[in-house]
Scaffold this active site. Structure first.
Site, PDB file in Angstrom:
ATOM      1  N   ASP A 100     -71.389  -6.830  26.966  1.00 19.31           N
ATOM      2  CA  ASP A 100     -71.345  -8.133  27.615  1.00 19.31           C
ATOM      3  C   ASP A 100     -72.093  -8.109  28.951  1.00 19.31           C
ATOM      4  OD1 ASP A 100     -70.665 -10.679  28.357  1.00 19.31           O
ATOM      5  OD2 ASP A 100     -68.560 -10.472  27.828  1.00 19.31           O
ATOM      6  N   ASP A 101     -73.021  -9.020  29.101  1.00 18.21           N
ATOM      7  CA  ASP A 101     -73.770  -9.159  30.363  1.00 18.21           C
ATOM      8  C   ASP A 101     -74.597  -7.922  30.707  1.00 18.21           C
ATOM      9  OD1 ASP A 101     -72.379 -11.533  30.455  1.00 18.21           O
ATOM     10  OD2 ASP A 101     -71.497 -11.237  32.437  1.00 18.21           O
ATOM     11  N   CYS A 127     -72.108 -16.330  27.791  1.00 21.44           N
ATOM     12  CA  CYS A 127     -71.323 -15.757  26.677  1.00 21.44           C
ATOM     13  C   CYS A 127     -71.126 -16.670  25.466  1.00 21.44           C
ATOM     14  CB  CYS A 127     -69.936 -15.337  27.169  1.00 21.44           C
ATOM     15  SG  CYS A 127     -69.951 -14.240  28.594  1.00 21.44           S
ATOM     16  N   HIS A 132     -66.456 -15.512  21.874  1.00 23.40           N
ATOM     17  CA  HIS A 132     -65.994 -15.668  23.253  1.00 23.40           C
ATOM     18  C   HIS A 132     -64.509 -15.287  23.341  1.00 23.40           C
ATOM     19  CE1 HIS A 132     -66.464 -16.819  27.306  1.00 23.40           C
ATOM     20  NE2 HIS A 132     -65.759 -17.925  27.244  1.00 23.40           N
ATOM     21  N   ASP A 182     -74.950  -9.981  24.875  1.00 25.88           N
ATOM     22  CA  ASP A 182     -75.013 -11.434  24.668  1.00 25.88           C
ATOM     23  C   ASP A 182     -75.937 -12.163  25.638  1.00 25.88           C
ATOM     24  OD1 ASP A 182     -73.344 -11.042  26.866  1.00 25.88           O
ATOM     25  OD2 ASP A 182     -71.833 -12.495  26.235  1.00 25.88           O
TER      26      ASP A 182
HETATM   27 CA   LIG Z   1     -71.882 -12.512  28.535  1.00 28.23          CA
END
Ligand SMILES: [Ca+2]
Length: 489
Positions: A32-33, A72, A126, A319
């Site tokens: 994530d990120d 996201c 999510h 993502d």
């Molecule tokens: Ca994200």
């Protein structure tokens, strides 16, 4: 099978069941990120990601991969439904996809419909309640958070609330509340929340499987709060952490809509700088990338020592990216390289020229049709991406330019060299990524590049559907996982 049964089975059914038995498994590992600060992508010299780099050396590294939306929920929704944000109306984090897209089959649903076992753990779709309907999966282990004190009951009903710990916020910025924290938690490495998803992967991969599987493991890291064990912080001594290059006038040639996206979390960035914590934040991000990489390594080891090692396609993705001060911005949700450029690696299946990077642009939107293709399932005609099979087979196979969308009418297109962005009001940016990877010089006003803009504009969606209702419009019941539109909508 006795002879009698054998004689009763048609040749076609035999062929179908033989195909079924040999279909490859899919193991998705999502982070994530995580932006392109990954060794094999070269975004930050000195970053340590040996496991992701090893994975890249075993398969196809897509080094020009972009998310369909730079945050996201819309990014993951596009990946899992195969629909562009401009077609689904899912543009941001507040929009439930399930009630807005009745009848759409997500990847796990599609694989299940075609005889697969679908399983997952952690942040896959999510992470807020209402975004990951359990009926998509045969089995699913929910995200376990490192900051349960922050997780409100109406958003995270499965989380046992804990009191705010002494020492919070761990980043030492007084009154800096909420999710944006970083530091070392007073616990062992094995006790971090993402390690539960890693454990799950170990148990799942070592099980005996009677059906092919589609499994997705979603790691939270390096998303905020950026918590990691001390040893990962120690790998990046603060005096050797470099800050992004941020010229004073960098936003001068950015249209107002771009500036607006970048200003959304400006207060947080300014507070971090004012408190002298910018370098600390970058250090924490690097620590969390390497922590995530170590967890990826553990999952790969579980796979490699399992019975399914040879017949499993691995897909590694993030993502969206992350700003660390570039364009005076922290977080994501912009249409620049920092937010849209993501790691993407695929191994197994028909992949040849292993270890060779693919430089043509691709989108996370392409993953749905790619996996369906690689596993020999019937194509899903609703998919808007393109199968990456030709690029797996040949590193130089072409791919059309790809689009990242953030809210209706704001599109950014990447090809091998250029980024062309057009906001809803017609304002534009054009960056020559070959000469200007930091996107400092907006060339959109230069008539010399009119043909580039025209060519890239052709792949922008002609229309953006209206955004669907935000979740405040619904009464959501977590127990029955049902959504009821409130009377005034
Ligand atoms: Ca994200």
């Amino acid at each position: 099978m006795n002879r009698r049964t054998f004689l009763g089975v048609t040749a076609a059914a035999l062929t179908a069941s033989a195909a079924q038995a040999t279909r490859p498994n899919v193991l998705m590992i999502g982070v994530d990120d995580m932006n392109d600060w990954v060794g094999c992508l070269g975004g930050y010299p000195g970053v340590r990601t040996p496991n992701i780099d090893r994975l890249a050396s075993m398969g196809a590294l897509f080094n020009n991969a972009h998310c369909a939306a730079p945050v996201c929920n819309p990014s993951r929704t596009a990946l899992f439904t195969g629909l562009r944000p401009s077609s689904s109306g899912i543009y941001d984090n507040e929009q439930y996809w399930r009630p807005a897209l009745p009848g759409v089959l997500t990847l796990p649903e599609y694989f299940r419909k075609n005889g697969y076992h679908a399983a997952g753990a952690g942040k896959v779709l999510h992470h807020v309640a209402g975004f990951n309907p359990p009926d998509q999966w045969d089995e699913f282990q929910l995200q376990i958070f490192d900051d349960p004190w922050y997780r409100r009951a109406e958003w995270y009903p499965w989380v046992k609330k804990e009191p705010t710990p002494a020492g919070y916020p761990y980043n030492g910025i007084k009154d800096f509340q909420g999710e944006f924290d970083w530091g070392v938690l007073p616990r062992n490495e094995a006790e971090y929340g993402d390690m539960r998803a890693v454990d799950w992967a170990g148990k799942f991969l070592r099980k005996e499987h009677t059906k092919p599987f589609f499994a997705a493991v979603g790691l939270w890291h390096p998303h905020i709060p950026m918590f990691a064990p001390q040893k990962y912080f120690d790998m990046y001594p603060k005096d050797r952490v470099s800050l992004p290059v941020t010229p004073e006038d960098d936003l001068a040639d950015v249209p107002p809509q771009g500036e607006k996206f970048a200003a959304a979390r400006r207060e947080e960035f300014e507070r971090i700088v004012k408190d002298g914590k910018w370098r600390d934040m970058v250090q924490a991000y690097l620590a969390c990338i390497t922590f995530a990489d170590a967890m990826v390594g553990q999952i790969l080891e579980f796979l490699e020592t399992s019975a399914c090692a040879k017949n499993t396609i691995v897909v590694f993705w993030s993502d969206n990216g992350w700003h660390l001060g570039e364009k005076r911005h922290v977080h994501k949700s912009t249409l620049w390289q920092r937010s849209t450029h993501v790691p993407l690696i695929i191994t197994g299946g028909p992949t040849r020229e292993r270890g060779k990077a693919r430089v043509q642009p691709v989108s996370l939107l392409d993953l749905y049709p790619t996996l369906v293709d690689l596993c020999g399932l019937p194509a899903n005609s609703a998919n808007e991406g393109i199968s990456l099979r030709p690029m797996l087979e040949h590193s130089r196979a072409p791919h059309p330019p790809v689009v990242t969308t953030y809210w209706p009418g704001n599109h950014s297109v990447r090809d091998e060299r250029w980024r062309y962005t057009r906001y809803h009001d017609g304002s534009e940016e054009l960056f020559d990524e070959a000469a200007d990877k930091n996107e400092f010089h907006n060339l959109a006003g230069n008539p010399k590049y009119a043909d580039v803009k025209e060519r890239l504009a052709r792949v922008m969606p002609a229309k953006s559907v209206a955004p669907v209702f935000e979740r405040a419009a619904y009464e959501f019941d977590y127990r029955t996982y049902s959504y009821k539109l409130k009377a005034n909508h």
